[in-house]
Write a protein that holds these residues in place. Structure first.
Motif, PDB file in Angstrom:
ATOM      1  N   GLU A 188       5.343  -1.721 -12.885  1.00  8.20           N
ATOM      2  CA  GLU A 188       5.253  -1.311 -14.642  1.00  8.20           C
ATOM      3  C   GLU A 188       3.745  -0.864 -14.111  1.00  8.20           C
ATOM      4  O   GLU A 188       3.035   0.102 -14.925  1.00  8.20           O
ATOM      5  CB  GLU A 188       4.835  -3.126 -14.544  1.00  8.20           C
ATOM      6  CG  GLU A 188       4.491  -2.558 -16.114  1.00  8.20           C
ATOM      7  CD  GLU A 188       3.522  -4.234 -16.960  1.00  8.20           C
ATOM      8  OE1 GLU A 188       3.203  -4.363 -17.750  1.00  8.20           O
ATOM      9  OE2 GLU A 188       4.768  -4.998 -16.661  1.00  8.20           O
ATOM     10  N   VAL A 189       3.502  -1.030 -12.586  1.00  5.95           N
ATOM     11  CA  VAL A 189       1.562  -0.587 -12.930  1.00  5.95           C
ATOM     12  C   VAL A 189       2.290   1.132 -12.586  1.00  5.95           C
ATOM     13  O   VAL A 189       0.740   1.870 -12.761  1.00  5.95           O
ATOM     14  CB  VAL A 189       1.050  -1.650 -11.834  1.00  5.95           C
ATOM     15  CG1 VAL A 189      -0.537  -0.609 -11.587  1.00  5.95           C
ATOM     16  CG2 VAL A 189       0.028  -2.456 -12.547  1.00  5.95           C
ATOM     17  N   ALA A 190       2.921   1.099 -11.960  1.00  3.04           N
ATOM     18  CA  ALA A 190       3.167   2.171 -10.706  1.00  3.04           C
ATOM     19  C   ALA A 190       3.585   3.046 -11.883  1.00  3.04           C
ATOM     20  O   ALA A 190       3.096   4.517 -11.949  1.00  3.04           O
ATOM     21  CB  ALA A 190       4.493   2.198 -10.242  1.00  3.04           C
ATOM     22  N   ARG A 191       4.638   2.542 -13.105  1.00  2.00           N
ATOM     23  CA  ARG A 191       4.958   3.441 -13.712  1.00  2.00           C
ATOM     24  C   ARG A 191       3.764   4.271 -15.076  1.00  2.00           C
ATOM     25  O   ARG A 191       3.659   5.188 -14.749  1.00  2.00           O
ATOM     26  CB  ARG A 191       6.196   2.617 -14.374  1.00  2.00           C
ATOM     27  CG  ARG A 191       7.932   2.885 -14.083  1.00  2.00           C
ATOM     28  CD  ARG A 191       8.542   1.807 -14.105  1.00  2.00           C
ATOM     29  NE  ARG A 191       9.795   1.693 -13.816  1.00  2.00           N
ATOM     30  CZ  ARG A 191      10.599   1.090 -13.982  1.00  2.00           C
ATOM     31  NH1 ARG A 191      10.983  -0.293 -14.838  1.00  2.00           N
ATOM     32  NH2 ARG A 191      11.894   1.367 -13.512  1.00  2.00           N
ATOM     33  N   GLU A 196       0.590  -1.388  -0.012  1.00  2.00           N
ATOM     34  CA  GLU A 196       0.102  -0.423   0.384  1.00  2.00           C
ATOM     35  C   GLU A 196       0.842   1.395  -0.242  1.00  2.00           C
ATOM     36  O   GLU A 196      -0.081   2.266  -0.583  1.00  2.00           O
ATOM     37  CB  GLU A 196      -0.630   0.256   1.529  1.00  2.00           C
ATOM     38  CG  GLU A 196      -1.742  -0.995   1.302  1.00  2.00           C
ATOM     39  CD  GLU A 196      -2.506  -0.610  -0.226  1.00  2.00           C
ATOM     40  OE1 GLU A 196      -3.632   0.753  -0.238  1.00  2.00           O
ATOM     41  OE2 GLU A 196      -3.658  -1.332  -0.962  1.00  2.00           O
ATOM     42  N   ALA A 197       2.138   1.104   0.457  1.00  2.00           N
ATOM     43  CA  ALA A 197       2.851   2.182   0.176  1.00  2.00           C
ATOM     44  C   ALA A 197       3.533   2.579  -0.792  1.00  2.00           C
ATOM     45  O   ALA A 197       3.195   4.070  -0.711  1.00  2.00           O
ATOM     46  CB  ALA A 197       4.381   1.959   1.212  1.00  2.00           C
ATOM     47  N   ALA A 198       3.007   1.782  -1.654  1.00  2.00           N
ATOM     48  CA  ALA A 198       3.201   2.673  -3.208  1.00  2.00           C
ATOM     49  C   ALA A 198       2.256   3.506  -3.405  1.00  2.00           C
ATOM     50  O   ALA A 198       2.710   3.999  -4.750  1.00  2.00           O
ATOM     51  CB  ALA A 198       3.204   1.521  -4.226  1.00  2.00           C
ATOM     52  N   ALA A 216       8.039   6.199  -3.722  1.00  2.00           N
ATOM     53  CA  ALA A 216       7.909   4.932  -3.214  1.00  2.00           C
ATOM     54  C   ALA A 216       7.434   3.748  -3.535  1.00  2.00           C
ATOM     55  O   ALA A 216       7.670   2.816  -3.166  1.00  2.00           O
ATOM     56  CB  ALA A 216       6.338   5.477  -1.997  1.00  2.00           C
ATOM     57  N   ALA A 217       6.898   3.902  -4.417  1.00  2.00           N
ATOM     58  CA  ALA A 217       6.652   1.981  -5.944  1.00  2.00           C
ATOM     59  C   ALA A 217       7.719   1.796  -6.078  1.00  2.00           C
ATOM     60  O   ALA A 217       7.716   0.837  -5.688  1.00  2.00           O
ATOM     61  CB  ALA A 217       5.616   3.087  -6.430  1.00  2.00           C
ATOM     62  N   VAL A 218       8.907   2.577  -6.024  1.00  2.00           N
ATOM     63  CA  VAL A 218      10.173   2.277  -7.075  1.00  2.00           C
ATOM     64  C   VAL A 218      10.989   1.388  -6.081  1.00  2.00           C
ATOM     65  O   VAL A 218      11.591   0.265  -5.563  1.00  2.00           O
ATOM     66  CB  VAL A 218      10.767   3.813  -7.550  1.00  2.00           C
ATOM     67  CG1 VAL A 218      12.376   2.939  -7.935  1.00  2.00           C
ATOM     68  CG2 VAL A 218      10.004   3.927  -8.798  1.00  2.00           C
ATOM     69  N   SER A 219      10.995   2.528  -4.262  1.00  2.00           N
ATOM     70  CA  SER A 219      11.292   1.494  -3.442  1.00  2.00           C
ATOM     71  C   SER A 219      10.539  -0.031  -2.967  1.00  2.00           C
ATOM     72  O   SER A 219      11.106  -0.744  -2.876  1.00  2.00           O
ATOM     73  CB  SER A 219      11.201   2.385  -2.407  1.00  2.00           C
ATOM     74  OG  SER A 219      12.231   3.871  -2.431  1.00  2.00           O
ATOM     75  N   ALA A 220       9.697   0.295  -3.297  1.00  2.00           N
ATOM     76  CA  ALA A 220       8.856  -1.221  -2.585  1.00  2.00           C
ATOM     77  C   ALA A 220       8.212  -1.873  -3.666  1.00  2.00           C
ATOM     78  O   ALA A 220       8.454  -3.099  -2.962  1.00  2.00           O
ATOM     79  CB  ALA A 220       6.578  -0.434  -1.892  1.00  2.00           C
ATOM     80  N   ALA A 221       8.626  -1.682  -4.560  1.00  3.64           N
ATOM     81  CA  ALA A 221       8.781  -3.496  -6.042  1.00  3.64           C
ATOM     82  C   ALA A 221      10.020  -3.178  -6.335  1.00  3.64           C
ATOM     83  O   ALA A 221      10.070  -3.928  -7.472  1.00  3.64           O
ATOM     84  CB  ALA A 221       7.891  -1.955  -7.096  1.00  3.64           C
ATOM     85  N   GLU A 222      10.774  -3.586  -5.320  1.00  5.56           N
ATOM     86  CA  GLU A 222      12.242  -3.844  -6.233  1.00  5.56           C
ATOM     87  C   GLU A 222      11.984  -4.968  -6.005  1.00  5.56           C
ATOM     88  O   GLU A 222      12.248  -6.023  -7.211  1.00  5.56           O
ATOM     89  CB  GLU A 222      12.838  -3.680  -5.091  1.00  5.56           C
ATOM     90  CG  GLU A 222      13.802  -2.443  -4.915  1.00  5.56           C
ATOM     91  CD  GLU A 222      14.417  -1.737  -3.355  1.00  5.56           C
ATOM     92  OE1 GLU A 222      15.117  -3.237  -3.093  1.00  5.56           O
ATOM     93  OE2 GLU A 222      15.308  -0.815  -3.302  1.00  5.56           O
ATOM     94  N   ASP A 223      11.600  -6.521  -5.539  1.00  2.00           N
ATOM     95  CA  ASP A 223      11.338  -7.714  -5.851  1.00  2.00           C
ATOM     96  C   ASP A 223      10.271  -7.621  -6.851  1.00  2.00           C
ATOM     97  O   ASP A 223       9.440  -9.223  -6.768  1.00  2.00           O
ATOM     98  CB  ASP A 223      11.365  -8.212  -4.904  1.00  2.00           C
ATOM     99  CG  ASP A 223      12.878  -8.305  -3.628  1.00  2.00           C
ATOM    100  OD1 ASP A 223      13.411  -7.618  -5.004  1.00  2.00           O
ATOM    101  OD2 ASP A 223      12.922  -7.756  -2.820  1.00  2.00           O
ATOM    102  N   LEU A 224       8.749  -7.102  -6.964  1.00  2.00           N
ATOM    103  CA  LEU A 224       7.639  -6.814  -7.605  1.00  2.00           C
ATOM    104  C   LEU A 224       7.806  -6.260  -8.844  1.00  2.00           C
ATOM    105  O   LEU A 224       6.868  -5.213  -9.007  1.00  2.00           O
ATOM    106  CB  LEU A 224       6.447  -6.537  -6.153  1.00  2.00           C
ATOM    107  CG  LEU A 224       6.761  -7.025  -5.143  1.00  2.00           C
ATOM    108  CD1 LEU A 224       5.537  -6.100  -3.960  1.00  2.00           C
ATOM    109  CD2 LEU A 224       5.817  -8.614  -5.075  1.00  2.00           C
TER     110      LEU A 224
END
Length: 500
Positions: A461-464, A440-442, A448-456
């Motif tokens: 892709e959705v955040a970008r 949810e932090a994304a 924040a999404a880039v930091s939280a999505a290193e392994d996701l």
């Protein structure tokens, strides 16, 4: 066709060699102040480690300069009209040089914050004094437009070369060297000022009104602070309260100026149609460009995953296009008229912003850079002409006050643009994200999404894609705003061209 920059029937005398050499001194001041701001971002990690600056202290080290600069511009611009523009410039040069030495040898984060505040106040004496002196030195409207365009071009050049200069200094010296860069320039200003720069002050003005100074600070500082905090953390109660309080003090400030025989800010300047229209167009143009630059810089770093250095290099063509357009605008205006230059520039800017509406979530660097080049050249054309219109619309004895209004509106334009356009982009970003996210932090921001999505990678892709939609939306609104401003410039300033 008469143009906005053609002298009237009683043509003013042309400037000579002394005035143009004096302009070089004033342009060096603009170049230095611009470099001084841009090199700090490179030095911040080094000085933070050396001084043990906390996160909030780092923010204050960066922000306190712009707070003090914006807050004191009106006061210092009017003070120059009263005590002498050259005199104030020299006082500011001494203050800036001393504060730079103190900043370079700061032994704590608190000391650096205090010295940065002094630098901001000193900078507020230098900027309006420089522009006001140009107004006094170049009485011919055509030459004045060229001189002001060159002055602003040097200011933009400083933003371009600042990171390069900072990189060289930090490669070979300690972080304080970036502040010492200003000392030799200020020495040159002090030596050259007495022989190359004329003194001018208005003998009929009264004493500076302390209450007006206090009200101007109580207006500008809370509003700038609130807008910066909104851009950083959203519309929380504290920044909103600061903005409301600042606007309330602003109403009191305007009311007091109307009653004073010798106001701090002469509101009669705004009665000049060309002055008010040009100021408004440039203010809104600044709002659009600062918001667009914020979004595109984030896009390059988060969506395209470019390093800060690579991002900076991709922004160099934008700055070069702006410098070239600033230099060319006055000459073009003398041939076709200011209204046509401003309208054409804003239309060109709208075309560049339209390119940003087509940027994809993958591989959009080329479109972003091309759009920035067109938009930056587009906004620089009205800037190169508009600043001359504003300064020449004001009587010579009010040049400092007019310059301070121009510079203050620029500070407000940047702050409003980052806050408003940034908030709009964030709102669209959040609205485009799915209801349920693995982290949810994304939802807070693309960073924040880039930091939280290193392994996701799926989340990334959705955040970008969501952030890119926000960029496209901001660009569409910005392009429409530029087209409206282009029409306004053509309709209003064409009358100014005819009357000039």
């Amino acid at each position: 066709m008469n143009t906005a920059t053609t002298a009237g029937p009683a043509a003013e005398p042309a400037a000579g060699r002394r005035e143009w050499i004096g302009l070089a001194v004033l342009a060096a001041v603009a170049l230095l102040l611009s470099i001084d701001g841009s090199v700090l971002y490179l030095a911040l990690p080094h000085l933070s480690a050396e001084l043990g600056a906390s996160g909030p202290q780092q923010l204050w080290i960066v922000d306190i300069y712009s707070f003090m600069l914006a807050g004191f511009l009106v006061t210092m611009g009017t003070l120059g009209d009263r005590i002498g523009r050259r005199r104030l410039l020299m006082i500011g040069a001494v203050a800036f040089g001393v504060a730079s030495v103190l900043a370079a040898y700061s032994v704590s984060a608190e000391m650096l914050i205090a010295t940065r505040a002094l630098l901001g106040i000193a900078g507020a004496t230098l900027l309006p004094s420089s522009l006001a002196l140009i107004r006094n030195m170049f009485r011919d409207a055509g030459q004045a437009g060229t001189a002001i365009g060159l002055w602003y071009g040097c200011f933009m050049l400083g933003m371009t070369v600042g990171p390069l200069v900072g990189g060289v200094l930090l490669e070979h010296f300690w972080w304080g060297s970036v502040f010492l860069l200003s000392v030799p320039v200020m020495v040159v200003v002090l030596v050259a000022a007495r022989t190359l720069l004329p003194e001018h002050r208005e003998p009929a003005t009264g004493r500076l009104d302390p209450a007006s100074v206090a009200l101007s600070l109580a207006t500008i500082l809370p509003v700038i602070y609130g807008l910066k905090e909104v851009a950083r953390g959203g519309w929380d109660p504290v920044p909103v309260a600061a903005i409301v309080a600042g606007l309330a003090f602003g109403a009191l400030f305007v009311r007091r100026q109307r009653r004073l025989a010798d106001p701090l800010l002469d509101l009669s300047l705004f009665a000049h149609r060309a002055f008010s229209a040009t100021l408004g167009i440039m203010l809104l143009g600044g709002v659009v460009m600062s918001g667009t630059t914020l979004m595109t810089t984030q896009y390059l770093q988060t969506v395209e995953a470019l390093s800060p250095l690579a991002t900076g290099l991709w922004l160099v063509p934008q700055n070069l296009a702006m410098i070239a357009a600033l230099a060319l605008a006055p000459a073009i205006a003398r041939r076709v008229g200011a209204a046509y230059v401003m309208a054409a520039g804003l239309t060109l800017g709208a075309a560049g912003l339209f390119l940003h509406t087509q940027v994809p979530s993958v591989g959009g660097t080329g479109l972003v850079v091309a759009g920035l080049v067109l938009a930056s050249a587009g906004i620089a054309l009205p800037m190169g002409v508009g600043n001359g219109i504003i300064m020449m619309a004001a009587p010579p004895e009010k040049a400092g006050s007019a310059a301070s209004v121009t510079e203050t509106s620029g500070e407000f334009g940047v702050a409003v643009g980052v806050a408003a356009m940034g908030s709009l982009g964030t709102a669209v970003y959040r609205g485009e994200l799915p209801e349920h996210l693995p982290v949810e932090a994304a939802r807070e921001s693309i960073t924040a999404a880039v930091s939280a999505a290193e392994d996701l990678p799926g989340l990334l892709e959705v955040a970008r894609a969501a952030f890119t939609t926000g960029l496209n939306t901001v660009a569409a609104i910005s392009a429409l705003t530029f087209l409206v401003l282009a029409a306004a410039a053509f309709v209003i300033l064409r009358r100014h061209d005819t009357a000039a």
